[in-house]
Write an enzyme that holds these catalytic residues in place. Sequence first.
Site, PDB file in Angstrom:
ATOM      1  N   ASP A  78       0.870  -1.170   0.000  1.00 45.94           N
ATOM      2  CA  ASP A  78       0.000   0.000   0.000  1.00 45.94           C
ATOM      3  C   ASP A  78       0.913   1.228   0.000  1.00 45.94           C
ATOM      4  OD1 ASP A  78      -2.378   1.572   0.340  1.00 45.94           O
ATOM      5  OD2 ASP A  78      -1.885   1.732   2.462  1.00 45.94           O
TER       6      ASP A  78
ATOM      7  N   ASP B  72       0.018   5.123   1.100  1.00 43.31           N
ATOM      8  CA  ASP B  72      -0.107   6.033   2.245  1.00 43.31           C
ATOM      9  C   ASP B  72      -0.155   5.248   3.556  1.00 43.31           C
ATOM     10  OD1 ASP B  72      -0.960   8.817   0.837  1.00 43.31           O
ATOM     11  OD2 ASP B  72      -1.867   7.127  -0.202  1.00 43.31           O
TER      12      ASP B  72
END
Length: 219
Positions: free
Chosen positions: A11, A13
Site C-alpha cells: 500500500d 499512504d
Amino acid sequence: MFSDVRAVLFDLDGTLIDSAPDLGAAADKMRVDRGLPSLPLERYRPMAGAGARGMLGIAFGMAPDHPDYLDMREEFFSNYESCMTQRTSIFQDIPELIDQLMGRGLAWGVVTNKSMRFAGPLTKGMNLFATAKAVIGGDTTPHAKPHPAPLFEAARQLGIEPARCIYVGDDERDVVAGHAAGMGTVAATYGYLGSEGDASKWGAHAHIGAPLELLPLLK
C-alpha cells in the site's frame, strides 16, 4: 515465514510514505478559508488512510451522504494536488527495505486506492519509486480495494503469480484484498490504522511494527 515469494506489493499512504501532513493541510486550508480555526495534524493523522472521506470527516464532520460532499471533495482534491509533495516523506527504513528486497532478487510494486491523478505524479516525483515494477491506483481497474482486482493487475504487470506475492498494508481493506487475491498478507502497524484500528482483528498472516521487520518473514 513466507516461502517461495517472488514479489512484495505495498500500500502507499501509511505504509511506504507519510502523506498525512499534506492531506491534513489540504483539508485544513478549507477550514481556514471558511474562517474556522486550524486543527493540529494529530487530529488528521489517524484518518489519513481514508483519503478525502477521512479528511473531510475530521475537518467538517462531513460524511459522503452530505449534499455538499462531492463539491467539497473536489475542493479538497484541488488543494491536495497543489501541495501533495511539500510535506510528504518516506517512512524511516523504507529505502533500506526496498534495497534489501531487490538485493534478494524480489520485484516490488505499489497498490493504492489513491487515484492515479495523484498516485502517478506522486510516485514519479519521488526517487524511491524508480525501481517499482508496478504502480496501481484506485482507478486503474474497475474496482478498488478491498476488491482483489488491483492486486491481480499488479501481479499481471509483474508477470508473477498472485500466490507468489505478499501484500503489505496498514488498513483492513489491504488484508481483505490480499486474502481475496490469494496472497500472503502483512499488516503494517506503524501506519495510520484509522481512529479505532485494531490490526489484530484483521486476520493478516503477519504483523510488523517497523518496515525492516518484514525481512525476517521472507524465507
